[in-house]
Write a protein that holds these residues in place. Structure first.
Motif, PDB file in Angstrom:
ATOM      1  N   UNK A 115       9.002   7.577   7.183  1.00  8.27           N
ATOM      2  CA  UNK A 115      10.101   6.772   7.708  1.00  8.27           C
ATOM      3  C   UNK A 115      11.026   6.506   6.597  1.00  8.27           C
ATOM      4  N   UNK A 116      10.733   6.239   5.440  1.00  9.43           N
ATOM      5  CA  UNK A 116      11.737   5.866   4.206  1.00  9.43           C
ATOM      6  C   UNK A 116      11.792   6.705   3.218  1.00  9.43           C
ATOM      7  N   UNK A 117      11.111   7.722   3.298  1.00  7.48           N
ATOM      8  CA  UNK A 117      10.870   8.692   2.155  1.00  7.48           C
ATOM      9  C   UNK A 117      10.483   7.941   1.011  1.00  7.48           C
ATOM     10  N   UNK A 118       9.229   7.456   1.180  1.00  5.96           N
ATOM     11  CA  UNK A 118       8.645   6.540   0.062  1.00  5.96           C
ATOM     12  C   UNK A 118       9.612   5.542  -0.605  1.00  5.96           C
ATOM     13  N   UNK A 119      10.447   5.026   0.558  1.00  5.84           N
ATOM     14  CA  UNK A 119      11.475   3.917   0.266  1.00  5.84           C
ATOM     15  C   UNK A 119      12.454   4.020  -0.481  1.00  5.84           C
ATOM     16  N   UNK A 120      12.926   5.449  -0.430  1.00  3.76           N
ATOM     17  CA  UNK A 120      14.155   5.922  -0.989  1.00  3.76           C
ATOM     18  C   UNK A 120      15.422   5.337  -0.083  1.00  3.76           C
ATOM     19  N   UNK A 124       3.189   5.821  -5.859  1.00  3.98           N
ATOM     20  CA  UNK A 124       3.041   6.179  -7.276  1.00  3.98           C
ATOM     21  C   UNK A 124       1.870   6.862  -7.526  1.00  3.98           C
ATOM     22  N   UNK A 125       0.572   6.528  -7.128  1.00  2.00           N
ATOM     23  CA  UNK A 125      -0.466   7.045  -7.265  1.00  2.00           C
ATOM     24  C   UNK A 125      -0.764   8.613  -6.956  1.00  2.00           C
ATOM     25  N   UNK A 126       0.196   8.927  -6.060  1.00  2.00           N
ATOM     26  CA  UNK A 126       0.135  10.491  -5.238  1.00  2.00           C
ATOM     27  C   UNK A 126       1.056  11.027  -6.204  1.00  2.00           C
ATOM     28  N   UNK A 127       1.909  10.488  -7.112  1.00  2.00           N
ATOM     29  CA  UNK A 127       2.841  11.234  -7.780  1.00  2.00           C
ATOM     30  C   UNK A 127       4.141  11.528  -6.887  1.00  2.00           C
ATOM     31  N   UNK A 128       4.506  10.882  -5.865  1.00  2.00           N
ATOM     32  CA  UNK A 128       5.516  11.021  -5.186  1.00  2.00           C
ATOM     33  C   UNK A 128       6.725  10.001  -5.840  1.00  2.00           C
ATOM     34  N   UNK A 129       6.625   9.155  -6.472  1.00  4.90           N
ATOM     35  CA  UNK A 129       7.489   8.302  -7.189  1.00  4.90           C
ATOM     36  C   UNK A 129       7.020   7.935  -8.343  1.00  4.90           C
ATOM     37  N   UNK A 186      11.544  -1.691  -2.808  1.00  7.83           N
ATOM     38  CA  UNK A 186      10.483  -2.535  -2.142  1.00  7.83           C
ATOM     39  C   UNK A 186      11.128  -3.090  -0.733  1.00  7.83           C
ATOM     40  N   UNK A 187      12.496  -3.379  -0.696  1.00  2.93           N
ATOM     41  CA  UNK A 187      13.057  -4.074   0.617  1.00  2.93           C
ATOM     42  C   UNK A 187      13.162  -3.006   1.435  1.00  2.93           C
ATOM     43  N   UNK A 188      13.269  -1.728   1.397  1.00  2.00           N
ATOM     44  CA  UNK A 188      13.180  -0.581   2.295  1.00  2.00           C
ATOM     45  C   UNK A 188      11.781  -0.508   2.949  1.00  2.00           C
ATOM     46  N   UNK A 189      10.759  -0.652   2.041  1.00  2.47           N
ATOM     47  CA  UNK A 189       9.388  -0.337   2.639  1.00  2.47           C
ATOM     48  C   UNK A 189       9.035  -1.701   3.280  1.00  2.47           C
ATOM     49  N   UNK A 190       9.493  -2.628   2.926  1.00  2.00           N
ATOM     50  CA  UNK A 190       8.909  -3.975   3.864  1.00  2.00           C
ATOM     51  C   UNK A 190       9.736  -4.025   5.050  1.00  2.00           C
ATOM     52  N   UNK A 203       0.709  -1.228  -0.103  1.00  5.47           N
ATOM     53  CA  UNK A 203       0.064  -0.086  -0.100  1.00  5.47           C
ATOM     54  C   UNK A 203       0.765   1.225   0.080  1.00  5.47           C
ATOM     55  N   UNK A 204       1.917   1.223   0.694  1.00  4.95           N
ATOM     56  CA  UNK A 204       2.746   2.293   0.694  1.00  4.95           C
ATOM     57  C   UNK A 204       3.470   2.757  -0.439  1.00  4.95           C
TER      58      UNK A 204
END
Length: 190
Positions: free
Chosen positions: A181-186, A134-139, A149-153, A128-129
């Motif tokens: 916490x991850x800046x959208x997984x960055x 992506x839907x929000x246009x952040x990435x 993906x690994x950062x988000x998980x 969901x994150x």
């Protein structure tokens, strides 16, 4: 509201049930088709059993309303799809535990063939994150690579025990914290 929007998007993807080509950045290998598969289990707090005989879709995060695959999981919770090669896809299953509808989803790297993954509550929060970013246009969908993906998980693991997976707003709140916490997984969560 965003949770309802995401569930509407995911619900619409299930309703369409069509197979279309994906988008994304290509990938390694000579074929433009790859297989993605795995097993899905409900969160442990909801029994941890297989998400069996449940409808699922595989979507490209850049095109969440155009499913690449729509099918039903096996009696053991297995999902499978042959899709056009892309950076990543989201697999979204909608199952029932008792009287509660529970979504289980996950992000899979789709740049190489035979990608498999175990989906559960942790992967659902991360999915969901990532999809919402992506839907929000952040990435972009192309930004949603294996490292992201690994950062988000990894960050989502912090919230599994406190998330009510029967309440979409609770999952969305956890996903939002993972995004921050991850800046959208960055990067990994601090």
């Amino acid at each position: 509201m965003k949770a309802q929007g995401l569930f509407r998007v995911l619900g619409a993807a299930l309703a369409f049930g069509i197979v279309v080509g994906g988008c994304g950045g290509g990938g390694s290998g000579s074929s433009n088709r790859v297989t993605v598969s795995g097993d899905a289990n409900f969160p442990v707090a909801n029994g941890g059993q297989a998400v069996s005989d449940a409808p699922f879709v595989i979507i490209d995060p850049d095109r969440p309303n155009d499913p690449l695959v729509a099918d039903v999981s096996t009696s053991t919770g297995r999902f499978f799809g042959i899709i056009r090669k892309t950076v990543s896809v989201a697999v979204i299953l909608n199952g029932i535990v008792g009287n509660d509808a529970i979504r289980v989803s996950g992000l899979l790297d789709a740049e190489s063939n035979n990608t498999t993954k175990q989906l559960d509550g942790q992967t659902d929060i991360a999915c969901e994150a990532g999809v919402q970013a992506v839907i929000d246009g952040a990435i972009t969908g192309n930004d949603l690579d294996l490292e992201r993906i690994q950062n988000l998980e990894a960050a989502a693991a912090r919230f599994v025990a406190t998330t009510d997976f029967t309440d979409p707003a609770s999952v969305t709140a956890s996903a939002q914290q993972v995004r921050v916490l991850t800046d959208d997984g960055a990067h990994p969560a601090l």
